[in-house]
Write an enzyme that holds these catalytic residues in place. Structure first.
Site, PDB file in Angstrom:
ATOM      1  N   ASP A   1     112.899 -11.645  54.579  1.00  0.00           N
ATOM      2  CA  ASP A   1     113.278 -10.415  53.892  1.00  0.00           C
ATOM      3  C   ASP A   1     112.593 -10.258  52.537  1.00  0.00           C
ATOM      4  O   ASP A   1     112.106 -11.228  51.942  1.00  0.00           O
ATOM      5  CB  ASP A   1     114.799 -10.327  53.735  1.00  0.00           C
ATOM      6  CG  ASP A   1     115.382 -11.443  52.886  1.00  0.00           C
ATOM      7  OD1 ASP A   1     114.905 -12.594  53.002  1.00  0.00           O
ATOM      8  OD2 ASP A   1     116.314 -11.187  52.112  1.00  0.00           O
TER       9      ASP A   1
ATOM     10  N   GLU B   1     117.720 -13.778  52.318  1.00  0.00           N
ATOM     11  CA  GLU B   1     117.557 -14.677  51.175  1.00  0.00           C
ATOM     12  C   GLU B   1     117.628 -13.919  49.866  1.00  0.00           C
ATOM     13  O   GLU B   1     118.078 -14.465  48.845  1.00  0.00           O
ATOM     14  CB  GLU B   1     116.217 -15.408  51.298  1.00  0.00           C
ATOM     15  CG  GLU B   1     116.023 -16.551  50.303  1.00  0.00           C
ATOM     16  CD  GLU B   1     115.459 -16.131  48.946  1.00  0.00           C
ATOM     17  OE1 GLU B   1     115.503 -16.945  48.007  1.00  0.00           O
ATOM     18  OE2 GLU B   1     114.978 -14.978  48.826  1.00  0.00           O
ATOM     19  N   GLU B   2     117.204 -12.667  49.874  1.00  0.00           N
ATOM     20  CA  GLU B   2     117.114 -11.891  48.643  1.00  0.00           C
ATOM     21  C   GLU B   2     118.444 -11.298  48.199  1.00  0.00           C
ATOM     22  O   GLU B   2     118.515 -10.660  47.147  1.00  0.00           O
ATOM     23  CB  GLU B   2     116.086 -10.762  48.807  1.00  0.00           C
ATOM     24  CG  GLU B   2     114.652 -11.240  49.008  1.00  0.00           C
ATOM     25  CD  GLU B   2     114.031 -11.815  47.738  1.00  0.00           C
ATOM     26  OE1 GLU B   2     114.729 -11.879  46.714  1.00  0.00           O
ATOM     27  OE2 GLU B   2     112.855 -12.201  47.786  1.00  0.00           O
TER      28      GLU B   2
ATOM     29  N   HIS C   1     111.462 -17.259  54.250  1.00  0.00           N
ATOM     30  CA  HIS C   1     112.390 -16.152  54.509  1.00  0.00           C
ATOM     31  C   HIS C   1     111.630 -14.899  54.876  1.00  0.00           C
ATOM     32  O   HIS C   1     110.495 -14.658  54.436  1.00  0.00           O
ATOM     33  CB  HIS C   1     113.359 -15.925  53.343  1.00  0.00           C
ATOM     34  CG  HIS C   1     112.760 -15.507  52.042  1.00  0.00           C
ATOM     35  ND1 HIS C   1     112.540 -14.190  51.708  1.00  0.00           N
ATOM     36  CD2 HIS C   1     112.348 -16.234  50.972  1.00  0.00           C
ATOM     37  CE1 HIS C   1     112.039 -14.120  50.477  1.00  0.00           C
ATOM     38  NE2 HIS C   1     111.895 -15.343  50.013  1.00  0.00           N
TER      39      HIS C   1
ATOM     40  N   HIS D   1     109.016  -9.068  43.019  1.00  0.00           N
ATOM     41  CA  HIS D   1     109.904  -7.908  42.818  1.00  0.00           C
ATOM     42  C   HIS D   1     109.283  -6.836  41.925  1.00  0.00           C
ATOM     43  O   HIS D   1     110.006  -5.982  41.419  1.00  0.00           O
ATOM     44  CB  HIS D   1     111.251  -8.340  42.234  1.00  0.00           C
ATOM     45  CG  HIS D   1     111.955  -9.388  43.035  1.00  0.00           C
ATOM     46  ND1 HIS D   1     113.220  -9.840  42.699  1.00  0.00           N
ATOM     47  CD2 HIS D   1     111.605 -10.076  44.144  1.00  0.00           C
ATOM     48  CE1 HIS D   1     113.597 -10.769  43.569  1.00  0.00           C
ATOM     49  NE2 HIS D   1     112.626 -10.926  44.451  1.00  0.00           N
TER      50      HIS D   1
END
Length: 617
Positions: A332, A385-386, A330, A583
Site C-alpha cells: 500500500d 502498512e501506511e 508492503h 509521502h
C-alpha cells in the site's frame, strides 16, 4: 482509509451473464465505490421488437453499418435503456442486496457531450450523401460533484448512453467504452475495466488464446478490429488519467491471465519492467487487491508459489526447507497518486520510494536467488502498512514464522536500518454541555481539547524525552445536549521507552469531560550490529566498495509489529530510495539506486543461506 473507485464498462451480452453481477457485488464488499457503464445493444434490439419499430441503419463509406439516430429516434433509444437495460441491472443488483441508482447519462445532464460533424454515408442506391441530423457525439463534461455524491450514497451507480446536448437539442448517442474512459478520467478513478466477450485483446482474432497481455500507447490498434477498436480507443483515452486500465474477459473481470493491461510508460530497460508496473498500479491503503493479484500472477509465470492470503497479503516463496528467511515489504501507499513517469533516469510516482521499489527488488531477488535444499525464501507484500491497523503485518506475525527478516523500507542503497521508534497513539475527546461559548468563563469543546492535549503531551514527554509528538487530526461535532471535539495525538517513541509508563501517564490526564483512548501502543525495536543479517549485509557492502551507515529511524515500520511477539529473530530494514521523499509529491527513485540495492540484497540473501548451522541468529 479511502474507498477506491472502479469504473466498469459492461456490454449487453456480458450483462446477460450472471458472473459479472457477482463480481460487482464482491467489489462493493471489498469497500470499493463502483460506477457501472452499461452497453445497450441487446436491450435496444429487444425494445424495438417490442414496439414493432424498424431500427434505422446507415451504411458508411467504408462499408460499416451504424445505428441511425435522427432526433425523432432518440426518444426510443432512451426508452430502450430506461425500460429494458437499466431495470435489468437494478433487478440483478437488488437481488444481491445492493443499493443501486441507474440513469441514462443525459438525465439531469450528468454527462454532456459534443456533437460529431455531419456524417458521410451512402444512400440506398450507393450514392455518397452527407447526413446532418445524426445525433451522435463524444462525452465532454461530467458533473463530478453529483456523481461523487451518488457514489457515496449507493453501492452501485449505473449510467448508460446517451448524454445531454449542452445546446438543448436531442440527446447525443455516444460509445459506451469511451463514456467509461471519460468518466474514469473526470472522477480520478483508481481502476477502469472494459469487459468484453473475448479474452482481452487478441493478436489473432481466430485464436482465443492469443491474448496480448501488455499494451502501450499505439500498440492495440495493430490488432483491434470491429467493436474492439473502440475499446482500444477508450483504453488509450483513459491513459490520460491515472487509473489502472485493462480490457478483460470473456465476460468476466476475474481471470487476469485473460486481460490486456494498458501501460502509460515503457520501462527504459527490461530489468526495470517490474518496478515500472508496480508503481503504475494504484494501491492506496485498502485498495491493494489489484496489485497483489498482478504480482501473484507475475510470480506464478516464473514458477514460484504465490497466493493472496486471507488478509489480502501477497505471499510468494521458493524452497520448502526449515531455514526460513522472510523479506517483508508492503503493497500500500498513502493517497494522492499520479501517473508514473520516467524522467532522466528516475521513476516518478506514488510509492516508488515508499515502498514499491523495495518490494519489486524483493521479488526480483526471490526469482533468482540460490535456495539450498534446507532453505526457504519467502516474500510478503503486506496490506495496510501506511495506516494504523497494520493488518497485513499482524497476520504475518501470527502465521509466517521466520529465522530472520529483512523489512522492505527505503534506507538508501548505502545504509542499513537497525531499528525504528515505536508508536504511541491516542484519541482524545473533550465534551461540554451545549450553551453559548461567548459567555464569561465559558469553555468550548475545542478549548477543553486543546488544554487536554497539552497536558497529555507534557505528561508523556516527561517519561520519554526523546519522543516526537504531533496532533495529526482534529474534528468537532455539535449535538443537542453536548459539543464534542476530538484530536488524535501521535507519539514516536524511542526503543527504550516504557509503554506501560506512557499509558499510565496519559490516562492520568483523564478528567471530567475528557476521554482518552489508546489506539496504538507499538514498542520501538533496535537490533544489534552482531546479528547474522548485519554481518551478511556488511560483507555485501564491502564487496561492493560501500562504507555503510547504520541507522535507527524515528518512523515506525512493520518491524515493530513483528517485534511485539517475535523474540531473538534478527531483523533489519533495507531498500532503495531517499526516505525524505516519502509521502511527498517529489517521490521518485533512480534506476542506478534501484539496481545497486537489488544487487546488494541478492548478495546478502545468498550469504545468509550459506551461513553454517547455528550462526544465523
Amino acid at each position: 482509509m479511502s474507498r477506491p473507485l472502479y469504473v466498469i464498462k459492461v456490454g449487453s451480452a456480458t450483462l446477460d451473464h450472471g458472473t459479472i453481477h457477482k463480481e460487482l457485488a464482491d467489489l462493493v464488499a471489498r469497500g470499493a465505490r463502483v460506477l457501472l457503464v452499461a452497453g445497450g445493444a441487446t436491450g435496444i434490439e429487444a425494445h424495438y421488437r417490442a414496439i414493432a419499430r424498424p431500427m434505422p441503419q446507415l451504411r458508411l463509406a467504408n462499408g460499416d453499418e451504424v445505428r441511425y439516430c435522427p432526433p425523432e429516434e432518440m426518444t426510443h433509444l432512451v426508452d430502450a435503456y430506461e425500460r429494458v437495460t437499466l431495470p435489468a441491472v437494478e433487478r440483478e443488483a437488488r437481488a444481491l442486496g445492493l443499493g443501486v441508482f441507474t440513469a441514462v447519462a443525459a438525465r439531469g445532464a450528468l454527462v454532456t457531450g459534443r456533437a460529431n460533424r455531419p456524417l458521410k454515408a451512402l444512400s440506398a442506391e450507393g450514392r455518397p450523401i452527407v447526413v446532418r441530423d445524426h445525433r451522435a457525439g463524444v462525452p465532454a463534461q461530467v458533473d463530478t460533484a453529483r456523481l461523487n455524491a451518488l457514489l457515496d450514497t449507493y453501492d452501485l451507480v449505473c449510467l448508460s448512453a446517451p448524454v445531454a446536448d449542452p445546446d438543448g437539442g436531442a440527446p447525443l448517442n455516444v460509445d459506451a467504452d469511451v463514456l467509461a474512459a471519460i468518466l474514469a478520467n473526470a472522477l480520478d478513478a483508481d481502476h477502469l475495466r472494459l469487459v468484453t466477450g473475448t479474452a482481452g485483446l487478441l493478436t489473432d482474432k481466430d485464436d482465443p488464446r492469443s491474448t496480448l497481455a501488455d499494451a502501450y500507447p499505439g500498440d492495440g490498434a495493430r490488432y483491434a478490429a470491429g467493436r474492439m477498436r473502440q475499446k482500444v480507443r477508450a483504453a488509450e483515452i483513459a491513459l490520460e488519467g491515472s487509473a489502472d486500465v485493462a480490457i478483460t474477459g470473456p465476460h468476466t473481470m476475474s481471470e487476469p491471465a485473460n486481460w490486456t493491461r494498458f501501460w502509460r510508460v515503457r520501462e527504459p530497460s527490461a530489468d526495470l519492467s517490474l518496478l515500472t508496473r508496480v508503481v503504475s498500479v494504484p494501491s492506496v491503503s485498502g485498495d491493494e487487491a489489484e496489485l497483489a493479484t498482478l504480482l501473484a500472477e507475475w510470480c506464478r509465470e516464473r514458477g514460484m508459489d504465490a497466493v493472496v492470503d486471507e488478509a489480502g497479503n501477497l505471499v510468494a516463496s521458493r524452497g520448502i526447507g526449515p531455514r526460513r528467511l522472510l523479506l517483508l515489504g508492503h503493497l500500500d501507499t498513502v493517497p494522492h497518486r499520479w501517473p508514473a513517469e520516467w524522467r532522466e533516469g528516475e521513476l516518478w510516482g506514488r510509492g516508488s520510494v515508499d515502498a514499491k521499489g523495495c518490494l519489486a527488488n524483493f521479488l526480483e531477488v526471490l526469482a533468482h536467488a540460490d535456495i539450498p535444499e534446507d532453505g526457504q525464501l519467502c516474500v510478503v507484500g503486506a496490506v495496510e502498512e501506511e495506516i494504523s491497523s497494520s493488518k497485513g503485518a499482524f497476520h504475518v506475525r501470527d502465521h509466517y514464522p521466520a529465522d530472520a527478516v529483512v523489512i522492505g523500507e527505503p534506507s538508501g542503497s548505502e545504509k542499513l536500518t537497525l531499528g525504528y521508534f515505536g508508536l504511541f497513539k491516542l484519541k482524545v475527546t473533550a465534551s461540554v454541555s451545549s450553551g453559548h461559548s461567548a459567555g464569561q468563563d465559558a469553555v468550548s469543546a475545542p478549548d477543553l481539547l486543546i488544554e487536554a492535549l497539552g497536558g497529555i503531551r507534557t505528561a508523556v514527554l516527561a517519561h520519554a524525552t526523546d519522543a516526537l509528538s504531533a496532533v495529526i487530526e482534529i474534528s468537532s461535532r455539535t449535538g443537542r445536549e453536548h459539543h464534542h471535539a476530538t484530536g488524535i495525538l501521535n507519539f514516536r517513541v524511542p526503543p527504550t521507552a516504557d509503554l506501560d509508563a506512557l499509558r499510565s501517564a496519559a490516562l492520568d490526564q483523564v478528567r471530567p469531560g475528557v476521554e482518552i483512548e489508546v489506539l496504538r501502543a507499538t514498542p520501538g525495536y533496535v537490533g544489534g550490529r552482531s546479528s547474522s543479517l548485519v554481518k551478511v549485509f556488511s560483507r555485501a557492502f564491502a564487496d561492493t566498495g560501500i562504507r555503510p551507515r547504520f541507522v535507527v529511524k524515528k518512523g515506525t515500520s512493520d518491524m515493530n509489529t513483528l517485534a511485539t511477539t517475535w523474540r531473538d529473530v534478527p531483523m533489519v530494514a533495507y531498500g532503495p530510495g531517499d526516505s525524505s521523499l516519502d509521502h511527498t509529491d517529489e517521490e521518485r527513485i533512480g534506476a542506478m539506486e534501484y539496481r545497486t540495492a537489488r544487487s546488494l540484497l541478492a548478495d546478502a540473501v545468498n550469504r545468509w543461506f550459506a551461513l553454517p548451522e547455528g550462526s544465523r541468529r
